[in-house]
Design an enzyme around this catalytic site. Structure first.
Site, PDB file in Angstrom:
ATOM      1  N   SER A  94       0.813  -1.216   0.000  1.00 42.18           N
ATOM      2  CA  SER A  94       0.000   0.000   0.000  1.00 42.18           C
ATOM      3  C   SER A  94       0.846   1.265   0.000  1.00 42.18           C
ATOM      4  CB  SER A  94      -0.932   0.006   1.222  1.00 42.18           C
ATOM      5  OG  SER A  94      -0.184   0.094   2.426  1.00 42.18           O
ATOM      6  N   GLN A 121       1.909   3.555  -3.633  1.00 41.56           N
ATOM      7  CA  GLN A 121       1.090   4.593  -4.261  1.00 41.56           C
ATOM      8  C   GLN A 121       1.694   5.987  -4.082  1.00 41.56           C
ATOM      9  OE1 GLN A 121      -0.660   6.269  -1.572  1.00 41.56           O
ATOM     10  NE2 GLN A 121      -2.298   7.426  -2.550  1.00 41.56           N
ATOM     11  N   LYS A 149      12.375  -0.291   5.428  1.00 36.83           N
ATOM     12  CA  LYS A 149      12.428   0.943   4.640  1.00 36.83           C
ATOM     13  C   LYS A 149      13.813   1.577   4.666  1.00 36.83           C
ATOM     14  CE  LYS A 149       7.535   2.223   4.816  1.00 36.83           C
ATOM     15  NZ  LYS A 149       6.555   3.252   5.222  1.00 36.83           N
ATOM     16  N   ASN A 205       3.033  10.734  13.358  1.00 38.02           N
ATOM     17  CA  ASN A 205       2.290  10.868  14.611  1.00 38.02           C
ATOM     18  C   ASN A 205       2.927  11.940  15.474  1.00 38.02           C
ATOM     19  OD1 ASN A 205       3.947   9.437  16.946  1.00 38.02           O
ATOM     20  ND2 ASN A 205       4.214   8.246  15.064  1.00 38.02           N
ATOM     21  N   CYS A 212       9.832  26.286  18.656  1.00 40.74           N
ATOM     22  CA  CYS A 212      10.040  24.894  18.296  1.00 40.74           C
ATOM     23  C   CYS A 212       8.690  24.307  17.872  1.00 40.74           C
ATOM     24  CB  CYS A 212      10.636  24.100  19.466  1.00 40.74           C
ATOM     25  SG  CYS A 212       9.499  23.808  20.854  1.00 40.74           S
ATOM     26  N   CYS A 245       5.967  24.434  20.479  1.00 36.62           N
ATOM     27  CA  CYS A 245       5.274  25.721  20.588  1.00 36.62           C
ATOM     28  C   CYS A 245       4.035  25.742  19.693  1.00 36.62           C
ATOM     29  CB  CYS A 245       6.194  26.866  20.172  1.00 36.62           C
ATOM     30  SG  CYS A 245       7.574  27.204  21.270  1.00 36.62           S
ATOM     31  N   CYS A 304      -2.131  10.088  10.714  1.00 37.64           N
ATOM     32  CA  CYS A 304      -2.769  10.396   9.429  1.00 37.64           C
ATOM     33  C   CYS A 304      -3.042   9.135   8.621  1.00 37.64           C
ATOM     34  CB  CYS A 304      -1.887  11.357   8.629  1.00 37.64           C
ATOM     35  SG  CYS A 304      -0.342  10.627   8.056  1.00 37.64           S
TER      36      CYS A 304
END
Length: 257
Positions: free
Chosen positions: A68, A71, A85, A130, A172, A175, A189
């Site tokens: 997946s 793509q 990876k 994340n 940063c 913040c 996501c």
């Protein structure tokens, strides 16, 4: 440092740009960038950063390639499915330019090891998916006095922000998002989906911003834009820029002198 004939030929299109020039190209050859996350952002960013002539890379990702991913994660092929990876990315770099110096880690980056993994880098590009990991990277960058480009993408929107929280006047990443997402169980996501080309746009824009940061004070390519968050809208399409203020009470950079 000087560039040999083969390197001059390879980067000729950069060198003729007044905003880069020979001095800029030589400077890039001596730079070290750490890329955290080799997914939809890190993958296309790595391609353009390697093509820019940056001399050294540290690649960090604990994941394996899934079908997946193909793509949008453009350095991987069907043959890489099931392989790490980081290892696959190093293989891609070796095939692309054997002159590059590459270190990899397939460890999951955490607040405990982040400082060690980015040590010595001139810039960190964070393309993780994340908030907990991004905040760990941000805090480590502040501690190591290393600037970070934080990039994210989902559906038809991308974000690329430049943060230098180790400097007294600049924010940063913490913040920007605060402390609410420190928990490991925060949303990612992954469930939102994304257009593959949107990841490519965000990753290539992040690569351009990285080159701008690395050439600060060396060329006339422009300012790094610390504290600016660029929001890329793939539906309109268009882009807008927000200014992020430093939080004096930030637990990541508020006590930095």
């Amino acid at each position: 440092m000087s560039l040999g004939p083969a390197r001059l030929d390879r980067f000729a299109r950069h060198i003729v740009l007044p905003e880069i020039g020979g001095a800029g190209q030589v400077a890039l050859a001596g730079k070290h960038i750490a890329i955290i996350g080799l997914g939809g952002i890190g993958s296309p960013a790595l391609q353009y950063l390697a093509a820019s002539g940056i001399g050294r890379f540290t690649l960090v990702d604990d994941d394996t390639v899934d079908v997946s991913n193909l793509q949008r994660q453009t350095i991987f092929t069907s043959r890489d499915v099931g392989h790490g990876k980081a290892t696959s990315a190093r293989r891609w770099l070796a095939n692309f330019d054997e002159a590059l110096n590459v270190d990899i880690s397939d460890s999951r980056i955490t607040s405990e090891n982040a400082g060690r993994l980015i040590e010595g880098a001139d810039l960190v590009l964070d393309g993780t998916d994340n908030f907990a990991t991004r905040l760990a990277v941000s805090d480590a960058c502040v501690a190591e006095r290393t600037p970070v480009l934080s990039a994210a993408v989902g559906r038809f929107q991308g974000q690329v922000g430049a943060f230098a929280g180790h400097l007294a006047e600049y924010p940063c990443y913490r913040c920007f998002v605060g402390d609410a997402f420190d928990a490991e169980d925060c949303d990612t996501c992954a469930d939102d989906g994304m257009l593959g080309a949107m990841a490519g746009w965000t990753g290539s824009f992040a690569a351009m911003q990285a080159i701008r940061v690395l050439l600060q004070g060396i060329s006339t390519f422009g300012q790094p834009g610390w504290g600016k968050l660029h929001i890329l809208d793939g539906m309109k399409p268009g882009m807008r820029t927000l200014n992020i203020a430093k939080d004096p009470a930030c637990k990541g950079c508020g006590v930095i002198e």
